[in-house]
Design an enzyme around this catalytic site. Sequence first.
Site, PDB file in Angstrom:
ATOM      1  N   HIS A   1      35.365  33.274  29.072  1.00 16.75           N
ATOM      2  CA  HIS A   1      34.962  33.069  30.459  1.00 16.75           C
ATOM      3  C   HIS A   1      33.676  33.844  30.719  1.00 16.75           C
ATOM      4  CE1 HIS A   1      39.196  31.912  30.712  1.00 16.75           C
ATOM      5  NE2 HIS A   1      38.920  31.305  31.855  1.00 16.75           N
TER       6      HIS A   1
ATOM      7  N   PRO B   1      46.706  29.696  41.292  1.00 17.92           N
ATOM      8  CA  PRO B   1      45.618  30.401  40.605  1.00 17.92           C
ATOM      9  C   PRO B   1      44.743  29.461  39.798  1.00 17.92           C
ATOM     10  CG  PRO B   1      47.640  30.660  39.375  1.00 17.92           C
ATOM     11  CD  PRO B   1      48.005  29.926  40.643  1.00 17.92           C
TER      12      PRO B   1
ATOM     13  N   LYS C   1      34.267  37.934  34.624  1.00 16.81           N
ATOM     14  CA  LYS C   1      35.734  37.871  34.655  1.00 16.81           C
ATOM     15  C   LYS C   1      36.281  38.924  33.701  1.00 16.81           C
ATOM     16  CE  LYS C   1      39.715  34.771  34.030  1.00 16.81           C
ATOM     17  NZ  LYS C   1      40.353  35.238  35.293  1.00 16.81           N
TER      18      LYS C   1
END
Length: 348
Positions: free
Chosen positions: A231, A196, A235
Amino acid sequence: MLSMLKAPPSNNFQPKLNFLFGGSRTRRQCNINFGSRVNVAFAKPRTSVPLVLCMLTSTTTQHQVTPMSKHNDVAIMVNGCTGRMGKAVINAADSAGLHIIPVSFGATEEAGQTVEVCGKEILVHGPSDKESVLASVFDEHPNMIMVDYTVPAAVNDNAELYSKVGVPFVMGTTGGDRDRLYKTAENSKVYAVISPQMGKQVVAFLAAMEIMAEQFPEAFSGYSLQVLESHQAGKLDTSGTAKAVISCFRKLGVSFDMDQIQMIRDPKQQIEMVGVPEEHLPGHAFHMYHLTSPDQTVSFEFQHNVCGRSIYAEGTVDAVLFLSKKVQSKADKRIYNMIDVLRVGNMR
């Protein structure tokens, strides 16, 4: 780059945040301040001795590939070429000299579209003919590596497609059912890098945290922890990297619930409070972790800030080259992560 510092270095990507763990002198040293406009539930101990671990990365400091580092024998197909991350990977792969297969997959409404990336026209196919197209491409390019930067909801179906056709793949997309993802890859015996987090330096930091947690359990027992991550607005979920770091802190004796993570997604706050450069609002990852001793006389700060996507794109290319070598050598192990890529030690 990781470095032990008394205060974060001064540069264009230095955040304006201050975890407010000391008096005015400490705040000046850290060059960070939340300000009074945002209610941030961080403690304000009277005295502290901050120790800061900073890692600052921007698109302007990435490794420049030279002609000597070309890899024309490796073919790469990027699923998700219409997205920012997919395009970043294609650019990085092209700079590294990889052969870009001019085929990709997309949603039904994207089928038949042609996307131009770094001077190459890539034809997007819809969901209905993905298997036949991939099988045909794999026959033509038996040395190919598939790279996936799509959406979380597509992770498992895509992995099943790659596994069914037998195409080695690098899964950079987060989310999905990760247990099912690993099971799919393992059962098919396909070669894959699944991670990830593709940023090599961030992965190295996480590995260092894991080592510290394993070798020095309970070293920070009793310490309190505050975590903030920022972020891009798109997101919606909490950073997986932040969760991984917190898991290490828990092993080190810190009590912390994941719902205590402070997520910043508002662009105005990201500019004014976090210090994200405006041009990087569409793509950034700023993480800050602050530990305070029970008597509030000692504090530790860990920070890693990423502007842009090149760190992930470069890491993805390294993962492709790594996996290609494993396929060619017919390695017994089939499923890898970015720690395995780092351990090889011959990244560009």
